[in-house]
Structures are given as structure tokens and as C-alpha cells.
Design an enzyme around this catalytic site. Sequence first.
Site, PDB file in Angstrom:
ATOM      1  N   CYS A   1      -0.788  -3.415 -15.807  1.00 46.22           N
ATOM      2  CA  CYS A   1      -0.854  -2.246 -14.920  1.00 46.22           C
ATOM      3  C   CYS A   1      -0.172  -2.495 -13.590  1.00 46.22           C
ATOM      4  O   CYS A   1      -0.249  -1.678 -12.678  1.00 46.22           O
ATOM      5  CB  CYS A   1      -2.294  -1.809 -14.714  1.00 46.22           C
ATOM      6  SG  CYS A   1      -3.318  -3.091 -13.976  1.00 46.22           S
TER       7      CYS A   1
ATOM      8  N   HIS B   1       0.816  -1.207   0.000  1.00 51.58           N
ATOM      9  CA  HIS B   1       0.000   0.000   0.000  1.00 51.58           C
ATOM     10  C   HIS B   1       0.852   1.260   0.000  1.00 51.58           C
ATOM     11  O   HIS B   1       0.659   2.165  -0.807  1.00 51.58           O
ATOM     12  CB  HIS B   1      -0.938   0.000   1.207  1.00 51.58           C
ATOM     13  CG  HIS B   1      -1.826   1.201   1.262  1.00 51.58           C
ATOM     14  ND1 HIS B   1      -1.480   2.360   1.914  1.00 51.58           N
ATOM     15  CD2 HIS B   1      -3.034   1.443   0.695  1.00 51.58           C
ATOM     16  CE1 HIS B   1      -2.449   3.255   1.767  1.00 51.58           C
ATOM     17  NE2 HIS B   1      -3.403   2.716   1.033  1.00 51.58           N
TER      18      HIS B   1
HETATM   19  C1  PEP Z   1      -1.632  -5.806  -9.472  1.00 49.39           C
HETATM   20  O1  PEP Z   1      -1.982  -6.697  -8.712  1.00 49.39           O
HETATM   21  O2  PEP Z   1      -0.644  -5.891 -10.217  1.00 49.39           O
HETATM   22  C2  PEP Z   1      -2.404  -4.563  -9.538  1.00 49.39           C
HETATM   23  C3  PEP Z   1      -2.156  -3.635 -10.432  1.00 49.39           C
HETATM   24  O3  PEP Z   1      -3.382  -4.382  -8.602  1.00 49.39           O
HETATM   25  P1  PEP Z   1      -3.121  -3.989  -7.071  1.00 49.39           P
HETATM   26  O4  PEP Z   1      -1.674  -3.676  -6.914  1.00 49.39           O
HETATM   27  O5  PEP Z   1      -4.006  -2.838  -6.798  1.00 49.39           O
HETATM   28  O6  PEP Z   1      -3.536  -5.235  -6.355  1.00 49.39           O
END
Ligand code: PEP
Length: 834
Positions: free
Chosen positions: A776, A447
Site C-alpha cells: 500500500c 504528508h
Molecule cells: C508506507 O509507509 O508505505 C505507508 C503506506 O504508510 P504511511 O505512508 O502512511 O506511513
Amino acid sequence: MSSKETRFCIWLEELRKEDVPLVGGKNANLGEMLAAGIPVPPGFAVTAYAFKYFLEKTGLGPKIYEMLRKLDVDNTKELEETTKKIREMILNEPMPPEVENEIKTYYIELAKRLNMDPQTLRVAVRSSATAEDLPEASFAGQQDTYLNVYTPEKVVEHVKRCWASLFTARATFYRAKQGIPHERTLMSVTVQKMVNSKSAGVMFTLHPVTGDENVIVIEGSWGLGESVVGGKVNPDHYVVERGTYRIIEKVINKKTFMITFDPAYGKNLHLKWDDEKGTWVAEEGVEPTAPLVKIARPDIPAMSEEEVRRLAELAELIYKHYGKHMDIEWAIDLDIPFPQNVFIVQARPETVWSAKKAKEAAKPEAVKVTGKKIVKLSEAKVLVRGLPASPGVAAGVARVIFDPKSPEAMEFKEGDILVTKMTDPDWVPLMKKAAAIITDEGGMTSHAAIVSRELGTPCIVGTGNATKVIQTGMEVTVDASRGIVYEGIVEDLVKPKAEAAAPATGVVAAVGISPEQLLPLYPVTSTKIYMNLGEPDAIEKYKDLPFDGIGLMRIEFIITDWVQYHPMYLIETGQQELFVNKLAEGIAKVAQAIYPRPVVVRFSDFKTNEYRGLKGGEKYEPDERNPMIGWRGVSRYIHPGYAPGFRLEVRAIRKVREEYGLTNVWVMLPFVRTLWEVKEVLRIMEEEGLKRSKDFKVWIMAEVPSVALLAEEFAELVDGFSIGSNDLTQLVLGADRDSNILAEMGYFDERDPAVLKAIRMIIRGAHKKGKTVSICGQAPSVYPEIVEFLVREGIDSISVNPDAVIATRRLVASVERKIMLERLEKILEKLENL
Ligand code: PEP
Ligand code: MG
């Protein structure tokens, strides 16, 4: 018009503080407030001169003063009797007609100004005592007030009652003991429209509980303010952000009591809501007829949002006018249209926090800040090392905080360095203020790491022991590009940063080139470059960067910062519109700024422990052992325990696309695990009127290995995939993405061949079915070799953090060229071999 000194009546707006001798402190203050633009209820002052004139013209003055001279104020009986007699003399003596007519004329004129009938215009008639040449004198016990007075005759009568109240036993005794001559004490009177309160309450120019100066807190309920001030009702509660006037908190409480004036009985009625009858019932035992009875209901807001914002503006105005925090009483009138209907009825200095602040200023600072310690890089002492999660350098005072709601957190100032174990959504407001963030725990996809990158704040995670090594008050320099925290201000590191310009906009501003001129200078790539973004306000900073769209818009930021409440709680309390509106507003802000480039909005992907942190969230969230692989993503949307909340998310998307016309908004489903859940969630979305079409794409996150294994089957159901390399790596390798031990040991690594193989499977499977693939996760923002791998595998777009957009575009361009050259070479080789 005659000079102010010899007028009997003066409009409030004509008065200033110099007029205290003429009209007393209360009236003069009302005049000052009006001059400052603070809307107090309109009215006029009956001057002290009118009173003096009355005493002289009728000959009462000498008689009264003679009686007082003979009076022994220590003889209680005599005091009572003499003062009573004096009051009767005043009440029985007709006013000189010139004074009486003037008061009536002003009252009738006031009604005319308000478009009201002088037979029914209710006014408050209040005493405003004054002493000639004694501006400092206090007038304890001489402030009689008569409410709900109407008709010209009654007003005149009550002015006289105020005059008489100058001679109560208490006031007379007080003057005698204070040595204030009776002859020099006069009485001015305020005649002011009674606010016919639709709603009323209090507000504070800072948070009365936390002392937070960035907000204005407003509480109000139906009818007269008495019920709020006296704590007889649980009022509606609003927190408004100072400066932007954004409502950041709204709680509508059940308001089952109100006091309102009922013209049929000529008095205030105390009304209780009867749930069974569904009506208001008067404690006085009469049938209420006041207009408010038809309007007010316990569950609906007592004020509109525009009224709340207007109140906040007024609070700010009052704060600026007095130069200190104030505790304010206000009322909203039922007879007058907005915005003229919002009135301030009382303003006094706020005491609790102001006193605390003064006390703190007086004592040595609680947190000892060491004197500026400037050091050279070569001599700087390394305090801790960790993972460089968000690049940049910052220096400042460190504050070690373990709980974002603790008193220490309240002391955290803009520009301080936040040192903590790990963050979660509750920490975001604090993170926004921090110049840099250092955590004990967490990996590159934790986070703290994700939020810091979004905010463009330097961040080092997984230091192991920063909260032990670094102490509150220490000055430190954070080199987050390399993951090192130094003691003191390291000049060599800090200086170049101050001189360096921010990406894109900063550069543009510095050389005087517009973004339109600059954009074509960036290389064209056939692989699209997208940007990740969650904090809507950040789009202002980044919108001119050379990206082709937003490849991941995380809405968790909007929910924690703008909505703050759990959606199911809002539904239960009938405030679901707040959720839909705020979410739509945040998304629209970004979509508008970059239109027509697409924005891929991901539906909420909190884990249960994070949802639980939202206000009102405890009730709706189970306590899970492993929230990371628990009730998360689509599994929530199709469960009755959250489906209604998900439907609100869908409604927000529809609102943005249909009401705001922002058809560049697409959606993405997080943490997809199975084919059947995708079918089910698409059905719910369709039910809510959101259906895949040529210009509305639905993507899924490819971050659970099942999606890689069944990529072709999933591709049948949706328009595209976005690889979540953070979760995909965690789940392919079975390595907790938040574990700094595993990160340090090299387990959590997106370049692992197993992860790359999963990515390859996703791209191939999707392309076989003609669907697009993006990524992403964090990986391409960090590893150039992953970017090269992805381009070679033919990915359609790559979504990176704002700080990586330019570098990634250049890298992708060079890789694409390299691939072309290699293929050209192969063709030439073949030709030569022919
Ligand atoms: C991921 O898991 O790569 C992602 C982009 O989502 P998050 O980091 O919000 O879980
Ligand atoms: Mg994920």
C-alpha cells in the site's frame, strides 16, 4: 371575525410586517418570523386598537392628553408627578369588559393549544409601542417587560401595566423632545409563552472568533439564557458545518451555575452546583424544587445532538430570512416534546464580522490579484520545479501561507493555490479548498503528497524555494504531472483539463453507460487491485472505479477532520463516544459504499508531533527528536499513555462490524517492529472483543526491516501483510522520506535492490506460511517496473492511489499474460527438447 383593524387581540402567526401600525414593530416582527418557519414562542398581540378603545371608552384619553398639554417637561418634578398620576389613572381604571374578556379568552386558548393549565401557564407580557403614521419613530425606554406572569387576571393586569408604561417620565420627555404627539403614540402588547428553559443560549451564523462562514456556532447551558448571555457560566460549545449540519466540534464544559423558575416560590432561583453535596444550592437560601434540578448536571451536555442540529437548521433559516449573519438567542422548553420545544427568542444582526467585511469590501483588496495574465506554453516563465506528487493541472491565485491558523489562512478561498513549506494534519481543511498545492519541502511520500493524492488535488512537493519565489496574489499554473509551476494562466495546459472528464464516473456519465456495464470491460487480473483511501467523502467520487477493495484506509483523516480532538483528551473529559461514533461513521461510509468488497482499515498512525496538533493533544504527547522512528504505531497501543485511546479505535471497528453489519471491514496494524508487541496488541484487541476469524482478518504493515527479516515468524501471528514501501525504503536505506535533497539525489528510491530484496523476503516468508501479501506504499502507483516486479514475485494484491487504479489494472493484466506466455514457452522448449 372582524377586520384586523378593530380586533383587540391577534395571534402572532396572523401578523405580518404591514401590521406595524396595529401591533408595533416587535409583534409584527414575531409574525414575520413565524411565517418564515422560525419558531418563536407562541402567543398573541393585544392591539394598539385595544388600548385606544380603552382610552376612548373610559374617557381617560381626553383627561390624559389635557394633563400632558399643560405639562412642562423640562420641569423634572412636574414631569415626575404628572406622569405618575397618569399611570395610576390607567392602572386604577377597569378595562372595558369586552377588551378584558377577549384577552382572557386568548390566554386560555393559548394554554389549551399547549395542553397546559391556564392557572399555571407562564407568559411574558411585553410592550410593543407604535405611533400612528410614524412607522420610523423610535421608542427608547418604552419597552417594559414582565416575565413569569400567570392566571388570566394577572395577564390583564400586566397588559395594563404595559399601557401605563407609555407614560413613564422618560418616555414622555422623549416624545416631547422628538416632537411626537402623545395622542398618536399607542401601546400594543405581546403575550407570549415563557419558555420553561431546560437549556438556552446563543448561536451565530458564522464563527464569531474567526469569521468562518462555513460553520454555525452554538453555545448553551442549563436553565435560562441569562447565564450564557451574561457570561456567568462556561457553556457547552458546538460547531456545526453549514449545509451538512454535521457537528464538527463539541466541547462539554462544566456548567456549575443556572437560573431556573421555581414554581414553589413563583420566581427564578439562582442555583450553584455543590460538588460535595452533589446537588444544586439556591443563592436565595431556599430549597430548590424546580424540575430542572433533577435533570441538570454540570458535566453532561445541556442539549442533545438532535437539538443542536435543529438549532443549526434554524440558524440557517434565520440567516436566509434576513439575508445577513445573525446573532441569535434560543431556548429549549422542558414542557414540550422535540422538535416543537426548540424556540428562537431573539435575533439581531451580527455586527463584528459583518462590519469587518463591509470595511474590507470598501477598501482596495488587501491581496492584490494581478489582472488575468494569459500566456502561451512556449512563452511561459517557469517559476519553480519540484517532485510531481499528485498529478493534474490547475491555475489560480497563489497564496503563500506558513501557518494554517493565521489570518492569511482565513482569507484562503476555494480554488486558490496553496504555497507553503510543508503540511501536516492541521493543514487538511485548507488543502481541501486548494485547487493545487506547492511545498518547499518533502518527498513523494510526505504528508502533502499523500493527502493531495487522496483528495485528487494536483500537488508539487520539494520545490526548495516556492514560498520565496511565488508571492501571494500571483496567478500561476501548476502542472503537477510534470512538477512545474508557471507564471500566469497557461492556456494550453488549462484548457484540455477543463474538457477532460474525470475518471470512471465522469466517463460513465459522458457516454451514458452504467458502472455495472463498464466494470466487466476492465481486464480481469489474478492479482487483486486495491485502492488507497482515507477521506471518507472521497469514496463517492471513486466508488465506481475497477478496484477489488480498499487496501489501505488511513483513519487519520477522520480523526483530524471529523473528530478533531485527541482521544485521550476526550476520555478525560468524558466524551469518548464522540471519538467512537465519528470514527465508526467515517469507516462505515466507505465500507457501505463498496460492500462486499473488503476495506482494510489501518489503526491510527500519527506521529507524536501530529497527535500533539489535535485539540487537547499537548498534554499527552512527548516532544520527540525523531517522531518518525519514535512512539509510533503499535508501540503506542500497548503503552498506558495511549492504550485507552487505542481501545476506542477498536470499539469503533466493532461498532461498524457488529452494529452496522459491515463485516467487510478488516484491520491493519502500522509500524510493527517486534513479535512480542504484536502478541500484546492482539491480546488487547481480544479483550475488547475483536478476534481474528474466518471473516475478520488482521494484517500488519511490513514497513520496518525487522518484519522482512522475520517474515515467517510474523506470519504465524496474523492473516496477512501489507508492504509499506514508503517507510520500508526510508528504513532500509536510512533515507528520510521527507528529505527533498535525498529524493533529488536519488537516495530515496523504492527500486533500489536492497528494498526489492526486502520486499521479496516478505512475500516469500508470508507465502511459506500461507498468508497473503499486499502493498500500500506509493511505489506501485509511480513505477510500472515495481508493479511488474511484484506480480512476478507473486504478490496477492496491489493497492494504489485512485488515479492509478485503471492503469495499474491494465498493467497487471498485461504482465500476468506475459508471465503465462513466458512459462508456456518454457514448457514448449522442454517438450521440444524431449
Ligand atoms: C508506507 O509507509 O508505505 C505507508 C503506506 O504508510 P504511511 O505512508 O502512511 O506511513
Ligand atoms: Mg508507513
